[in-house]
Design a protein around this motif. Structure first.
Motif, PDB file in Angstrom:
ATOM      1  N   LEU A 179       0.822  -1.212   0.000  1.00 19.57           N
ATOM      2  CA  LEU A 179       0.000   0.000   0.000  1.00 19.57           C
ATOM      3  C   LEU A 179       0.853   1.257   0.000  1.00 19.57           C
ATOM      4  N   LEU A 180       1.957   1.224   0.740  1.00 20.35           N
ATOM      5  CA  LEU A 180       2.849   2.386   0.781  1.00 20.35           C
ATOM      6  C   LEU A 180       3.517   2.637  -0.573  1.00 20.35           C
ATOM      7  N   LEU A 181       3.644   1.617  -1.400  1.00 23.14           N
ATOM      8  CA  LEU A 181       4.160   1.804  -2.759  1.00 23.14           C
ATOM      9  C   LEU A 181       3.052   2.172  -3.743  1.00 23.14           C
ATOM     10  N   GLN A 182       1.948   1.450  -3.688  1.00 21.44           N
ATOM     11  CA  GLN A 182       0.887   1.649  -4.669  1.00 21.44           C
ATOM     12  C   GLN A 182       0.122   2.953  -4.470  1.00 21.44           C
ATOM     13  N   GLY A 183      -0.117   3.340  -3.237  1.00 19.95           N
ATOM     14  CA  GLY A 183      -0.896   4.544  -2.976  1.00 19.95           C
ATOM     15  C   GLY A 183      -0.279   5.800  -3.583  1.00 19.95           C
ATOM     16  N   PRO A 184       0.956   6.138  -3.192  1.00 20.33           N
ATOM     17  CA  PRO A 184       1.566   7.341  -3.778  1.00 20.33           C
ATOM     18  C   PRO A 184       1.768   7.243  -5.287  1.00 20.33           C
ATOM     19  N   SER A 185       2.106   6.052  -5.776  1.00 17.26           N
ATOM     20  CA  SER A 185       2.325   5.941  -7.218  1.00 17.26           C
ATOM     21  C   SER A 185       1.019   6.098  -7.987  1.00 17.26           C
ATOM     22  N   THR A 186      -0.082   5.594  -7.438  1.00 18.31           N
ATOM     23  CA  THR A 186      -1.382   5.770  -8.085  1.00 18.31           C
ATOM     24  C   THR A 186      -1.771   7.239  -8.092  1.00 18.31           C
ATOM     25  N   SER A 187      -1.609   7.901  -6.960  1.00 16.15           N
ATOM     26  CA  SER A 187      -1.927   9.327  -6.884  1.00 16.15           C
ATOM     27  C   SER A 187      -1.077  10.125  -7.853  1.00 16.15           C
ATOM     28  N   LEU A 188       0.195   9.814  -7.892  1.00 17.83           N
ATOM     29  CA  LEU A 188       1.106  10.518  -8.785  1.00 17.83           C
ATOM     30  C   LEU A 188       0.733  10.269 -10.247  1.00 17.83           C
ATOM     31  N   THR A 189       0.333   9.054 -10.556  1.00 15.49           N
ATOM     32  CA  THR A 189      -0.070   8.746 -11.925  1.00 15.49           C
ATOM     33  C   THR A 189      -1.317   9.525 -12.311  1.00 15.49           C
ATOM     34  N   TRP A 190      -2.307   9.579 -11.402  1.00 19.64           N
ATOM     35  CA  TRP A 190      -3.507  10.354 -11.693  1.00 19.64           C
ATOM     36  C   TRP A 190      -3.171  11.821 -11.913  1.00 19.64           C
ATOM     37  N   LEU A 191      -2.386  12.370 -10.997  1.00 19.45           N
ATOM     38  CA  LEU A 191      -2.064  13.787 -11.094  1.00 19.45           C
ATOM     39  C   LEU A 191      -1.256  14.105 -12.345  1.00 19.45           C
ATOM     40  N   THR A 192      -0.293  13.253 -12.687  1.00 15.37           N
ATOM     41  CA  THR A 192       0.504  13.520 -13.877  1.00 15.37           C
ATOM     42  C   THR A 192      -0.311  13.321 -15.143  1.00 15.37           C
ATOM     43  N   SER A 193      -1.246  12.376 -15.138  1.00 12.63           N
ATOM     44  CA  SER A 193      -2.093  12.164 -16.312  1.00 12.63           C
ATOM     45  C   SER A 193      -2.956  13.380 -16.574  1.00 12.63           C
ATOM     46  N   TRP A 194      -3.545  13.914 -15.517  1.00 13.38           N
ATOM     47  CA  TRP A 194      -4.373  15.102 -15.705  1.00 13.38           C
ATOM     48  C   TRP A 194      -3.528  16.337 -16.017  1.00 13.38           C
ATOM     49  N   ALA A 195      -2.318  16.393 -15.471  1.00  5.08           N
ATOM     50  CA  ALA A 195      -1.435  17.513 -15.786  1.00  5.08           C
ATOM     51  C   ALA A 195      -1.065  17.497 -17.263  1.00  5.08           C
ATOM     52  N   GLU A 196      -0.802  16.312 -17.813  1.00  2.00           N
ATOM     53  CA  GLU A 196      -0.501  16.206 -19.237  1.00  2.00           C
ATOM     54  C   GLU A 196      -1.694  16.622 -20.077  1.00  2.00           C
ATOM     55  N   LYS A 197      -2.874  16.174 -19.676  1.00  2.00           N
ATOM     56  CA  LYS A 197      -4.080  16.496 -20.427  1.00  2.00           C
ATOM     57  C   LYS A 197      -4.363  17.992 -20.392  1.00  2.00           C
TER      58      LYS A 197
END
Length: 175
Positions: free
Chosen positions: A125-143
């Motif tokens: 969870l400590l690996l997946q949680g931040p990486s998922t959040s970061l992926t969401w944020l970077t995906s929307w930042a790119e868009k």
């Protein structure tokens, strides 16, 4: 009518009644938390993304989280880290002699393996949680940056973190 009698009898036993109420409380907390969107997520972009990815991998991930994944909620990972941890522990019990020995110990070994599974769940969870959040944020930042906004696209270290945790392949824009 036997079902109604059984329910009445269950409710009369204090231990079962307490367990049922605690379980209902946990379900309510989870359902409430599945509607709390992560900070920094644009609700309109989230709605657009949900329309674009109604099927496929996003739908599968959403099924495991009870709809929390598509809402980008605080409980988006749902039970997936625990499932991953239990699979890892089961595989270790086949390949590692220490885990094989624990498996043969009976109830005490099973309790130890359950405890290891819980600790591994927290680690995952400590690996997946931040990486998922970061992926969401970077995906929307790119868009958003592609649409001419001042929001910056992800940096190389952010991309490296996402890919090292294995979440680039399931990022919302890639689905």
């Amino acid at each position: 009518m036997k079902f109604i009698e059984t329910c009445k009898n269950i409710w009369k036993i204090e231990d079962l009644r307490t367990r049922l109420l605690i379980t209902a409380l946990f379900v309510l907390i989870y359902r409430f938390g599945s509607f709390i969107v992560l900070p920094g997520i644009d609700p309109t972009a989230l709605a657009d993304l949900h329309k674009q990815t109604e099927g496929g991998l996003m739908a599968l991930l959403d099924m495991f989280s009870g709809g929390a994944f598509s809402n980008a909620s605080i409980f988006a990972l749902g039970i997936m880290p625990y499932i991953s941890a239990s699979i890892v522990v089961q595989l270790l019990s086949i390949a590692v002699p220490y885990f094989q020995k624990m498996q043969k110990e009976g109830e005490s070994g099973r309790q130890k393996m359950n405890q290891i599974t819980r600790y591994l769940t927290v680690a995952i969870l400590l690996l997946q949680g931040p990486s998922t959040s970061l992926t969401w944020l970077t995906s929307w930042a790119e868009k958003v940056s592609a649409q001419g906004s001042s929001l910056r696209p992800p940096s190389s270290w952010q991309r490296a973190l996402c890919s090292s945790c294995g979440w680039v392949s399931v990022s919302p824009t890639a689905v």
